[in-house]
Scaffold this active site. Structure first.
Site: not given
Ligand code: NAI
Ligand code: MG
Length: 495
Positions: A291, A398, A233-234, A180, A255
């Site tokens: 990250c 972050e 992700g977050s 996904k 992660e």
């Molecule tokens: P997110 O954690 O919501 O999104 C990451 C992935 O998770 C995307 O594919 C998204 O569609 C999916 N996702 C979102 N909600 C979900 C759910 N309820 N169930 C399953 N999958 C879900 O992060 P977002 O909103 O894109 O970014 C927000 C903040 O997160 C950023 O500003 C940053 O601080 C952090 N982040 C950290 C990352 C890392 O590399 N560790 C990468 C991206 C974001």
């Protein structure tokens, strides 16, 4: 324009073919350098996810399971070659879709994605169990078996590289996968998926369902036939996944983000530390959207002002803000509008909290001539906060943009205390010539990675992941293979 993506609109990849979303809904993916839509990607839902999981389940029970380990190794090597052949196309898609400078995608991401497939090919046929003597007339042997269908959920900042670490390990272990991608940058993962089938993977082994996190992502998390979730992700989303996967008792690997300290001592090689601090802050490359960003720069008080001046000078000369697709660009835009607004908000917040902008703080059109096509792009100039305190929100939360807080410290104890005073624990850096100090910091920093006299080095053979709120489980390295396996112990009674 490309052979991997149809023009205008691309569909899911399920069971070895393009499948339109059942509800017929699509999302526009934006080119963040220009702020304009460039391709439509599916807004998949639970039905689409169910179809992908069913295909993956069928493939797992079918020809894939019958394939010996050396067969999996051969297929991983074949896909490594396919990815290398299409590297330029994939790099272009990645850059257009998420704003990563093409120079970085070409030199870093794409070569590593295909090397990761080779690395995991090497691991696939070296999965060995143990033989355990229990008594003279009974013995036990163990098998490391795959879990079945695994769900891999990845973000938008480096979709291909993050995906490759997970998918390589999952396939080497013998699982089938449902991927996904993030709704803001799905194109490169939708583009790479058919290469697995073209390399000879049976249909249904690799499936991609695109869509919103709360819809398609959530459906992957809740599906009873998905036996594990690996997520990057977050932290907030990881908490939701933890709750929602609980009824299925699914193993999870997370992660997550960070607020990583990069610590510069007065005894460091300051020329190298200057470049290192700028690399750590990701003033080049991903515009801070990584990250491991060294977004807290801890500088010893005796060199604080002089060191910040050095960084400013270096950034002025090294950072060329521009279109991600321009090969001379060293820093691209923020990947999408909401993240751009988030970065803006934090820069304003830092000012209100009393930190001073040493340089940067320019947004969008302020970075370009008025008639530039980039004026509508999501650009933020590299920004450094002078006089930041560790208890400010800009130092604790972050930001995920090219924004770094420079925090002074007096001695080793204070540096460690500040460095560890965070809910996160992903990465850290220490710049010093003192070997004893280096070892002490390796031991005492609470982070999954410690770089001594370097920063942001990542390699597919090295386990990668966090402490504390930065997650658990590891991507990359042989250690990560175990996360995609379950151990069976077989008892043989000979007496
Ligand atoms: P997110 O954690 O919501 O999104 C990451 C992935 O998770 C995307 O594919 C998204 O569609 C999916 N996702 C979102 N909600 C979900 C759910 N309820 N169930 C399953 N999958 C879900 O992060 P977002 O909103 O894109 O970014 C927000 C903040 O997160 C950023 O500003 C940053 O601080 C952090 N982040 C950290 C990352 C890392 O590399 N560790 C990468 C991206 C974001
Ligand atoms: Mg996009």
């Amino acid at each position: 324009m490309t052979t991997l993506l149809p023009n205008g609109r691309v569909d899911h990849w399920i069971d070895g073919r393009r499948v339109a979303p059942r509800a017929g809904q699509y999302l526009a993916s934006i080119d963040p350098s220009l702020g304009t839509p460039w391709i439509e990607v599916p807004a998949g839902d639970a039905e689409d996810v169910a179809a992908a999981v069913a295909a993956a389940k069928k493939a797992f029970a079918g020809p894939w399971r019958a394939l010996p380990a050396m067969g999996r190794a051969g297929l991983l090597r074949a896909v490594a070659r396919k990815i290398a052949e299409h590297a330029e196309e994939l790099a272009t898609i990645e850059s257009r879709d998420n704003g990563k400078p093409i120079a970085e995608a070409r030199a870093g991401d794409l070569p590593s994605v295909s090397e990761m497939m080779n690395y995991w090919a090497g691991a696939a046929d070296k999965i060995h169990g143990e033989t355990i003597e229990v008594s003279k007339t009974s013995f036990n042997f163990t098998l490391h078996e795959p879990l079945g269908v695994v769900g891999l959920i990845v973000p938008w900042n480096s979709p291909l590289a993050i995906l490759a670490a997970k998918v390589g390990a999952a396939l080497a272990a013998g699982n089938t996968v449902v991927l996904k991608p993030a709704e803001q940058a799905s194109a490169s993962i939708l583009a790479i998926a058919p290469l697995f089938d073209a390399a000879g993977f049976p249909p249904g082994v690799v499936n991609v369902v695109a869509g919103l996190g709360e819809v398609a992502g959530d459906a992957v998390v809740r599906h009873p036939d998905v036996r594990k979730i690996s997520f990057t992700g977050s932290t907030a989303t990881a908490r939701k996944i933890t709750e929602r996967s609980a009824p299925g008792l699914k193993p999870l690997a997370f992660e997550l983000g960070g607020k990583s300290p990069n610590i510069v001592f007065a005894d460091a090689d300051l020329d190298k530390a200057t470049i290192g601090a700028s690399t750590a802050a990701v003033f080049t490359g991903g515009a801070g959207q990584t990250c491991v960003a060294g977004s807290r720069l801890l500088v010893q008080d005796t060199i604080y002002d002089a060191f910040l001046e050095r960084i400013e000078k270096h950034v002025k000369q090294a950072v060329r803000l521009g279109s991600a697709l321009d090969a001379s660009t060293t820093m691209g835009p923020i990947a999408f509008a909401e993240q751009f607004e988030k970065v803006k908000h934090y820069i304003e917040l830092g000012r209100k909290e009393g930190a001073e902008i040493a340089f940067g703080g320019r947004f969008g059109p302020e970075n370009f001539a008025a008639d530039s096509p980039l004026a509508k792009g999501y650009f933020v100039a590299p920004t450094l906060f002078r006089g930041a305190r560790n208890d400010m929100r800009v130092s604790q939360e972050e930001i995920f943009g090219p924004v770094t807080c420079a925090i002074p410290f007096h001695d080793d104890d204070e540096a460690l205390a500040i460095a560890n005073d965070t809910t996160y624990g992903l990465a850290s850096g220490v710049w010093t010539q003192n070997l004893g100090r280096a070892h002490r910091f390796v031991r005492d920093l609470q982070a999954g990675a410690v770089w001594i006299n370097s920063y942001r080095r990542i390699h597919w053979a090295v386990p990668f992941g966090g402490y504390k709120d930065s997650g658990y489980g590891r991507d990359s390295g042989l250690e990560s293979l175990r996360g995609y396996q379950q151990t069976k112990s077989a008892w043989l009674e000979l007496g």
